[in-house]
Design a protein around this motif. Structure first.
Motif, PDB file in Angstrom:
ATOM      1  N   ASN A  65      26.864  22.837 -20.757  1.00  0.00           N
ATOM      2  CA  ASN A  65      25.832  23.320 -21.678  1.00  0.00           C
ATOM      3  C   ASN A  65      24.426  22.985 -21.207  1.00  0.00           C
ATOM      4  N   GLU A  66      24.284  21.942 -20.376  1.00  0.00           N
ATOM      5  CA  GLU A  66      22.963  21.531 -19.885  1.00  0.00           C
ATOM      6  C   GLU A  66      22.624  22.150 -18.536  1.00  0.00           C
ATOM      7  N   SER A  67      23.497  23.049 -18.041  1.00  0.00           N
ATOM      8  CA  SER A  67      23.289  23.644 -16.717  1.00  0.00           C
ATOM      9  C   SER A  67      22.925  25.117 -16.808  1.00  0.00           C
ATOM     10  N   GLU A  68      21.995  25.532 -15.946  1.00  0.00           N
ATOM     11  CA  GLU A  68      21.534  26.925 -15.943  1.00  0.00           C
ATOM     12  C   GLU A  68      22.573  27.860 -15.340  1.00  0.00           C
ATOM     13  N   ILE A  69      23.087  27.524 -14.147  1.00  0.00           N
ATOM     14  CA  ILE A  69      24.087  28.362 -13.486  1.00  0.00           C
ATOM     15  C   ILE A  69      25.211  27.468 -12.944  1.00  0.00           C
ATOM     16  N   VAL A 112      33.566  31.932 -20.165  1.00  0.00           N
ATOM     17  CA  VAL A 112      33.494  32.965 -21.209  1.00  0.00           C
ATOM     18  C   VAL A 112      33.178  32.316 -22.556  1.00  0.00           C
ATOM     19  N   LYS A 113      33.818  31.190 -22.834  1.00  0.00           N
ATOM     20  CA  LYS A 113      33.559  30.479 -24.095  1.00  0.00           C
ATOM     21  C   LYS A 113      32.100  30.035 -24.178  1.00  0.00           C
ATOM     22  N   LEU A 114      31.527  29.685 -23.022  1.00  0.00           N
ATOM     23  CA  LEU A 114      30.165  29.169 -22.982  1.00  0.00           C
ATOM     24  C   LEU A 114      29.109  30.250 -22.734  1.00  0.00           C
ATOM     25  N   GLY A 115      29.564  31.465 -22.325  1.00  0.00           N
ATOM     26  CA  GLY A 115      28.636  32.554 -22.043  1.00  0.00           C
ATOM     27  C   GLY A 115      27.693  32.240 -20.893  1.00  0.00           C
ATOM     28  N   LYS A 116      28.228  31.698 -19.789  1.00  0.00           N
ATOM     29  CA  LYS A 116      27.413  31.210 -18.673  1.00  0.00           C
ATOM     30  C   LYS A 116      27.348  32.192 -17.504  1.00  0.00           C
ATOM     31  N   LYS A 117      26.293  32.032 -16.684  1.00  0.00           N
ATOM     32  CA  LYS A 117      26.188  32.736 -15.412  1.00  0.00           C
ATOM     33  C   LYS A 117      26.852  31.895 -14.331  1.00  0.00           C
ATOM     34  N   ALA A 118      27.672  32.541 -13.508  1.00  0.00           N
ATOM     35  CA  ALA A 118      28.414  31.791 -12.497  1.00  0.00           C
ATOM     36  C   ALA A 118      28.487  32.552 -11.187  1.00  0.00           C
ATOM     37  N   ALA A 147      31.509  35.072  -3.127  1.00  0.00           N
ATOM     38  CA  ALA A 147      31.496  35.088  -1.669  1.00  0.00           C
ATOM     39  C   ALA A 147      32.752  34.392  -1.167  1.00  0.00           C
ATOM     40  N   ASN A 148      33.238  34.813  -0.011  1.00  0.00           N
ATOM     41  CA  ASN A 148      34.345  34.115   0.626  1.00  0.00           C
ATOM     42  C   ASN A 148      33.875  32.739   1.073  1.00  0.00           C
ATOM     43  N   GLN A 149      34.784  31.786   1.085  1.00  0.00           N
ATOM     44  CA  GLN A 149      34.433  30.392   1.367  1.00  0.00           C
ATOM     45  C   GLN A 149      33.695  30.225   2.700  1.00  0.00           C
ATOM     46  N   ASP A 150      34.188  30.845   3.755  1.00  0.00           N
ATOM     47  CA  ASP A 150      33.582  30.683   5.079  1.00  0.00           C
ATOM     48  C   ASP A 150      32.204  31.321   5.181  1.00  0.00           C
ATOM     49  N   GLU A 151      31.951  32.313   4.303  1.00  0.00           N
ATOM     50  CA  GLU A 151      30.718  33.086   4.407  1.00  0.00           C
ATOM     51  C   GLU A 151      29.629  32.639   3.432  1.00  0.00           C
ATOM     52  N   PHE A 152      29.957  31.720   2.511  1.00  0.00           N
ATOM     53  CA  PHE A 152      28.998  31.333   1.479  1.00  0.00           C
ATOM     54  C   PHE A 152      27.761  30.638   2.058  1.00  0.00           C
ATOM     55  N   LYS A 153      26.608  31.083   1.593  1.00  0.00           N
ATOM     56  CA  LYS A 153      25.317  30.441   1.884  1.00  0.00           C
ATOM     57  C   LYS A 153      24.626  30.170   0.549  1.00  0.00           C
ATOM     58  N   PHE A 168      20.839  33.670  -5.250  1.00  0.00           N
ATOM     59  CA  PHE A 168      19.799  34.586  -5.733  1.00  0.00           C
ATOM     60  C   PHE A 168      20.409  35.893  -6.254  1.00  0.00           C
ATOM     61  N   GLU A 169      21.639  36.210  -5.821  1.00  0.00           N
ATOM     62  CA  GLU A 169      22.323  37.423  -6.286  1.00  0.00           C
ATOM     63  C   GLU A 169      22.579  37.394  -7.785  1.00  0.00           C
ATOM     64  N   LEU A 170      22.597  36.199  -8.367  1.00  0.00           N
ATOM     65  CA  LEU A 170      22.891  36.079  -9.801  1.00  0.00           C
ATOM     66  C   LEU A 170      21.913  36.852 -10.673  1.00  0.00           C
ATOM     67  N   ASN A 171      20.700  37.076 -10.161  1.00  0.00           N
ATOM     68  CA  ASN A 171      19.699  37.824 -10.933  1.00  0.00           C
ATOM     69  C   ASN A 171      20.138  39.257 -11.232  1.00  0.00           C
ATOM     70  N   LYS A 172      21.074  39.785 -10.431  1.00  0.00           N
ATOM     71  CA  LYS A 172      21.543  41.169 -10.599  1.00  0.00           C
ATOM     72  C   LYS A 172      22.739  41.281 -11.550  1.00  0.00           C
ATOM     73  N   TYR A 173      23.232  40.121 -12.047  1.00  0.00           N
ATOM     74  CA  TYR A 173      24.457  40.121 -12.857  1.00  0.00           C
ATOM     75  C   TYR A 173      24.186  39.574 -14.251  1.00  0.00           C
ATOM     76  N   SER A 174      24.940  40.057 -15.217  1.00  0.00           N
ATOM     77  CA  SER A 174      24.677  39.715 -16.619  1.00  0.00           C
ATOM     78  C   SER A 174      25.238  38.363 -17.031  1.00  0.00           C
ATOM     79  N   GLY A 175      26.224  37.848 -16.288  1.00  0.00           N
ATOM     80  CA  GLY A 175      26.875  36.596 -16.676  1.00  0.00           C
ATOM     81  C   GLY A 175      28.106  36.868 -17.525  1.00  0.00           C
ATOM     82  N   LEU A 176      28.934  35.848 -17.700  1.00  0.00           N
ATOM     83  CA  LEU A 176      30.171  35.979 -18.475  1.00  0.00           C
ATOM     84  C   LEU A 176      29.850  36.180 -19.952  1.00  0.00           C
TER      85      LEU A 176
END
Length: 356
Positions: A269-273, A287-293, A320-326, A331-339
């Protein structure tokens, strides 16, 4: 706590699978509901699943079941092959747990069983409930046979509780839904131990790890390297269940080895993403918390890859796939509505009628 003024205190055995922490943690609201409805829970599992529940319910009886000895390879390409090689050990463990449970029914006067994906925890003598979100088990080209085998096991139980909604939109889609079925399925809605609270944001990013080794450790090391370029405040829960809780602040990152449910709820609850695996239990919490992930599926785990792809296609969360994550991927989260929050109230009294 249990109301001992009640005339009847039926004893229910709860047996979550030890595969990461998801199966155990989603049993927490069930165990609490049993207590609130005057049942006496007994918990049985192994490994870190049992360790987690022992910390959450130190006053309840804990029993140990044989380990399925599920081993996860470093190279996810060999995941199915590793499972196949381990299947004889797993079958022996299932056979042993079936015999042990039969003995416990008499020894502890057990009136019912709730098994979260433990395949040998059932009995024809008492009502036995199976919990799963995977009626269909995705394994690539062998999905048809793994799904049929799982459905055959489910048929042995009195009921199957599915922690999802029956209609569209739902969370697990083809994992949890069949076009036709002769199984006794009950869609109970998402299961979560979390409660949404309006708290001031303390952390720009929460990292929470879970799942089997060695993939949990590999992801931990990967994210630690990436976080060196992250300037915001971070809370990092490693998902390692140990005897004592530890915490350590290194620059802008606060590390915990594990948290109990109350602490975890506070941190969410105290975290932004949130940065995490796309495990189904984690998704239900978000989903219960309505968070962006942002999700990083466990390599080789078809179910997590499918769920991450589904949520991305629906515009809810990137992955992202584990090996490819940066770290810049966040920053991609800005394009998504969140759970999106699903407000469902589980009718526990009605569900527990199976034990009457």
């Amino acid at each position: 706590m249990i109301d001992y003024s009640s005339a009847s205190h039926k004893t229910i055995l709860i047996t979550p699978l030890n595969w990461g922490l998801g199966h155990a943690s989603r049993c927490i609201p069930i165990i609490k509901a049993l207590q609130e409805n005057n049942y006496i829970p007994i918990i049985a599992s192994d490994g870190i699943a049992l360790d987690l529940l022992r910390k959450e319910f130190p006053y309840l009886k804990m029993l140990e079941l044989p380990s399925y000895q599920i081993e996860y390879p470093k190279n996810s390409t060999y995941f199915k092959w590793k499972l196949f090689l381990n299947s004889p050990k797993m079958m022996v463990a299932i056979w042993k747990e079936k015999k042990i449970v039969s003995k416990w029914i008499d020894q502890y006067e057990i009136d019912g069983i709730i098994s979260d994906n433990r395949l040998g925890c059932y009995s024809k003598r008492i009502p036995s409930v199976y919990i799963t979100h995977q009626i269909n088990v995705l394994t690539g080209k062998t999905t048809w046979i793994t799904s049929k085998l799982h459905q055959k096991i489910i048929k042995k139980y009195s009921e199957c509780w599915i922690p999802d909604v029956e209609k569209i939109p739902n969370l697990a889609s083809k994992l949890s839904h069949l076009k036709k079925s002769n199984l006794n399925l009950k869609y109970i809605g998402p299961l979560s131990r979390m409660i949404k609270k309006e708290l001031p944001i303390k952390y720009d990013l929460m990292v929470i790890l879970s799942g089997p080794e060695p993939q949990r450790s590999l992801l931990e090391e990967k994210i630690k390297v990436e976080l060196k370029r992250y300037k915001g405040e971070v809370i990092f829960i490693k998902g390692i269940i140990e005897k004592e809780q530890t915490k350590e602040k290194i620059k802008n990152i606060l590390f915990y080895n594990f948290m109990n449910s109350r602490q975890l709820e506070q941190a969410f609850n105290e975290s932004e993403i949130i940065l995490c695996r796309s495990g189904y239990t984690t998704i239900m919490d978000l989903v219960k918390l309505g968070k962006k992930a942002f999700f990083i599926p466990t390599p080789g785990q078809y179910e997590q890859v499918y769920l991450a792809q589904k949520l991305k296609e629906e515009g809810l969360a990137p992955f992202a796939n584990q090996d490819e994550f940066k770290i810049e991927n966040l920053f991609e989260l800005n394009k998504y509505s969140g759970l999106q929050t699903i407000n469902n109230k589980i009718d526990w009294e009605n569900l527990f009628e199976v034990f009457q």
